[in-house]
Design a protein around this motif. Sequence first.
Motif, PDB file in Angstrom:
ATOM      1  N   PRO A  58       0.804  -1.236   0.000  1.00  0.00           N
ATOM      2  CA  PRO A  58       0.000   0.000   0.000  1.00  0.00           C
ATOM      3  C   PRO A  58       0.829   1.274   0.000  1.00  0.00           C
ATOM      4  O   PRO A  58       0.438   2.274  -0.622  1.00  0.00           O
ATOM      5  CB  PRO A  58      -0.830  -0.117   1.284  1.00  0.00           C
ATOM      6  CG  PRO A  58      -0.907  -1.587   1.551  1.00  0.00           C
ATOM      7  CD  PRO A  58       0.411  -2.142   1.099  1.00  0.00           C
ATOM      8  N   PHE A  59       1.961   1.257   0.675  1.00  0.00           N
ATOM      9  CA  PHE A  59       2.812   2.450   0.722  1.00  0.00           C
ATOM     10  C   PHE A  59       3.374   2.762  -0.667  1.00  0.00           C
ATOM     11  O   PHE A  59       3.380   3.927  -1.097  1.00  0.00           O
ATOM     12  CB  PHE A  59       3.954   2.233   1.720  1.00  0.00           C
ATOM     13  CG  PHE A  59       3.509   2.122   3.136  1.00  0.00           C
ATOM     14  CD1 PHE A  59       3.379   3.254   3.927  1.00  0.00           C
ATOM     15  CD2 PHE A  59       3.202   0.886   3.697  1.00  0.00           C
ATOM     16  CE1 PHE A  59       2.962   3.166   5.245  1.00  0.00           C
ATOM     17  CE2 PHE A  59       2.785   0.778   5.011  1.00  0.00           C
ATOM     18  CZ  PHE A  59       2.651   1.919   5.782  1.00  0.00           C
ATOM     19  N   VAL A  63       2.674   6.096  -2.955  1.00  0.00           N
ATOM     20  CA  VAL A  63       3.773   6.951  -3.418  1.00  0.00           C
ATOM     21  C   VAL A  63       3.846   6.949  -4.940  1.00  0.00           C
ATOM     22  O   VAL A  63       4.089   7.983  -5.571  1.00  0.00           O
ATOM     23  CB  VAL A  63       5.108   6.485  -2.803  1.00  0.00           C
ATOM     24  CG1 VAL A  63       6.277   7.261  -3.401  1.00  0.00           C
ATOM     25  CG2 VAL A  63       5.081   6.654  -1.296  1.00  0.00           C
ATOM     26  N   GLY A  64       3.615   5.780  -5.564  1.00  0.00           N
ATOM     27  CA  GLY A  64       3.623   5.705  -7.023  1.00  0.00           C
ATOM     28  C   GLY A  64       2.524   6.540  -7.641  1.00  0.00           C
ATOM     29  O   GLY A  64       2.745   7.242  -8.642  1.00  0.00           O
ATOM     30  N   ALA A  65       1.318   6.494  -7.041  1.00  0.00           N
ATOM     31  CA  ALA A  65       0.213   7.303  -7.550  1.00  0.00           C
ATOM     32  C   ALA A  65       0.517   8.796  -7.420  1.00  0.00           C
ATOM     33  O   ALA A  65       0.240   9.592  -8.328  1.00  0.00           O
ATOM     34  CB  ALA A  65      -1.074   6.962  -6.793  1.00  0.00           C
ATOM     35  N   THR A 201      11.204   3.031  -8.266  1.00  0.00           N
ATOM     36  CA  THR A 201      11.221   2.225  -7.042  1.00  0.00           C
ATOM     37  C   THR A 201       9.845   1.648  -6.758  1.00  0.00           C
ATOM     38  O   THR A 201       9.714   0.471  -6.398  1.00  0.00           O
ATOM     39  CB  THR A 201      11.691   3.067  -5.845  1.00  0.00           C
ATOM     40  OG1 THR A 201      13.011   3.549  -6.103  1.00  0.00           O
ATOM     41  CG2 THR A 201      11.695   2.249  -4.561  1.00  0.00           C
ATOM     42  N   CYS A 202       8.805   2.453  -6.944  1.00  0.00           N
ATOM     43  CA  CYS A 202       7.440   1.984  -6.676  1.00  0.00           C
ATOM     44  C   CYS A 202       7.030   0.901  -7.676  1.00  0.00           C
ATOM     45  O   CYS A 202       6.437  -0.114  -7.279  1.00  0.00           O
ATOM     46  CB  CYS A 202       6.464   3.156  -6.725  1.00  0.00           C
ATOM     47  SG  CYS A 202       6.673   4.308  -5.354  1.00  0.00           S
ATOM     48  N   ILE A 203       7.328   1.096  -8.946  1.00  0.00           N
ATOM     49  CA  ILE A 203       6.999   0.079  -9.948  1.00  0.00           C
ATOM     50  C   ILE A 203       7.739  -1.223  -9.626  1.00  0.00           C
ATOM     51  O   ILE A 203       7.165  -2.317  -9.691  1.00  0.00           O
ATOM     52  CB  ILE A 203       7.374   0.564 -11.365  1.00  0.00           C
ATOM     53  CG1 ILE A 203       6.487   1.737 -11.773  1.00  0.00           C
ATOM     54  CG2 ILE A 203       7.223  -0.569 -12.379  1.00  0.00           C
ATOM     55  CD1 ILE A 203       6.911   2.408 -13.074  1.00  0.00           C
ATOM     56  N   ALA A 204       9.007  -1.104  -9.280  1.00  0.00           N
ATOM     57  CA  ALA A 204       9.815  -2.285  -8.964  1.00  0.00           C
ATOM     58  C   ALA A 204       9.264  -3.028  -7.757  1.00  0.00           C
ATOM     59  O   ALA A 204       9.168  -4.268  -7.759  1.00  0.00           O
ATOM     60  CB  ALA A 204      11.266  -1.865  -8.712  1.00  0.00           C
ATOM     61  N   MET A 205       8.886  -2.298  -6.708  1.00  0.00           N
ATOM     62  CA  MET A 205       8.387  -2.938  -5.504  1.00  0.00           C
ATOM     63  C   MET A 205       6.998  -3.529  -5.721  1.00  0.00           C
ATOM     64  O   MET A 205       6.671  -4.588  -5.165  1.00  0.00           O
ATOM     65  CB  MET A 205       8.363  -1.933  -4.352  1.00  0.00           C
ATOM     66  CG  MET A 205       9.738  -1.492  -3.889  1.00  0.00           C
ATOM     67  SD  MET A 205      10.799  -2.845  -3.317  1.00  0.00           S
ATOM     68  CE  MET A 205       9.933  -3.374  -1.852  1.00  0.00           C
ATOM     69  N   ILE A 206       6.176  -2.871  -6.522  1.00  0.00           N
ATOM     70  CA  ILE A 206       4.850  -3.428  -6.833  1.00  0.00           C
ATOM     71  C   ILE A 206       5.006  -4.731  -7.605  1.00  0.00           C
ATOM     72  O   ILE A 206       4.313  -5.727  -7.337  1.00  0.00           O
ATOM     73  CB  ILE A 206       4.016  -2.398  -7.631  1.00  0.00           C
ATOM     74  CG1 ILE A 206       3.637  -1.221  -6.728  1.00  0.00           C
ATOM     75  CG2 ILE A 206       2.757  -3.052  -8.215  1.00  0.00           C
ATOM     76  CD1 ILE A 206       3.083  -0.022  -7.484  1.00  0.00           C
ATOM     77  N   ILE A 240       7.528  -2.805   7.276  1.00  0.00           N
ATOM     78  CA  ILE A 240       7.589  -1.343   7.475  1.00  0.00           C
ATOM     79  C   ILE A 240       8.975  -0.914   7.959  1.00  0.00           C
ATOM     80  O   ILE A 240       9.627  -0.056   7.363  1.00  0.00           O
ATOM     81  CB  ILE A 240       6.520  -0.876   8.488  1.00  0.00           C
ATOM     82  CG1 ILE A 240       5.131  -1.427   8.113  1.00  0.00           C
ATOM     83  CG2 ILE A 240       6.507   0.652   8.558  1.00  0.00           C
ATOM     84  CD1 ILE A 240       4.679  -1.067   6.715  1.00  0.00           C
ATOM     85  N   GLY A 241       9.433  -1.548   9.040  1.00  0.00           N
ATOM     86  CA  GLY A 241      10.682  -1.116   9.650  1.00  0.00           C
ATOM     87  C   GLY A 241      11.933  -1.476   8.873  1.00  0.00           C
ATOM     88  O   GLY A 241      12.935  -0.763   8.941  1.00  0.00           O
TER      89      GLY A 241
END
Length: 311
Positions: A58-59, A63-65, A201-206, A240-241
């Motif tokens: 979700p994070f 951030v990607g959006a 980074t967001c695309i990669a993590m998704i 998260i951490g």
Amino acid sequence: MTRSGDAVSHPPFPLAGYAFGAAGAMLFASKGIIIKLAYAEGIDPETLLALRMAFSLPFYLAVGAFALLRLRGMGEPLPSGRLVVQSMLVGALGYWLASYLDFAGLQYTSASFSRLILFTYPIYVALFGALLFGQPIRPKAMLAFALAYGGLALIFLQNVTAMGSDVVKGSVLVTLAAISFALYQLCARSLLQRVGSALFTCIAMISASIMAIGQFAVLRPVEALMVSPHGLMLAVSVAIGATVLPTFLMNAALKRISAQANSMISTVSPVATMVLAVIFLGESASPAELAGAVLVMASIGWFTLSDARRR
């Protein structure tokens, strides 16, 4: 050309950059400790990785959006479908495959030894850059590689005597994780410049999240997600951490201090892992293991510093 949102400036308070970098390195160091504690709760690598990515997803979606809306608001073109697909494939390599190999290896090695093996990935970046991308190989890389693996050999010999063949299996898996992450680094460089660091980074993590959750769906029953409350807390902690927060802290550090300084701060990570492993896992280190750890960190730190100065 970099995206507007990723432009690097010279901020007035570089000390904040050092603080962000050190905090990010410390949180990354906690990953192996949390994973080991989760394994003690009976959670397997596939389930833990799926939970980690599900809680962090979700994070990265948010951030990607935001990054996409910001690009549209500034009138900049959105990345093409081809760039998105390439980013997803490279992200799966670096954040799913490398992570899974690391998670699997931690079943058989100590948290501190695993972290030291992962710490050698800059050497693989240099080696595979020469083999696959035609980049010049330098004697410094080969010397650092020899010194680092000399130090790892000292630790390996101590561990294999105490723990047997499992250490061999774990060492191979974590070494493959380091190689996977090195290949990710090489493949990601041009994409970071063309897509922008935050959006990439967001695309990669998704993409990595889709792969991890899909892997769980194929290999494990849904009931495996019904972990204990303490196990669930550990999964949230590693998501998260030890994933989301250090990612953004490292990005914040890179906006305030040089890549050279940030690389040197990252040498805190293996040391922090060793200290945390002693405190929370009861691990100990012999004089030979400590000497090996110093040799690994000194050689990789020296190579990283000299490479950053060269750039």
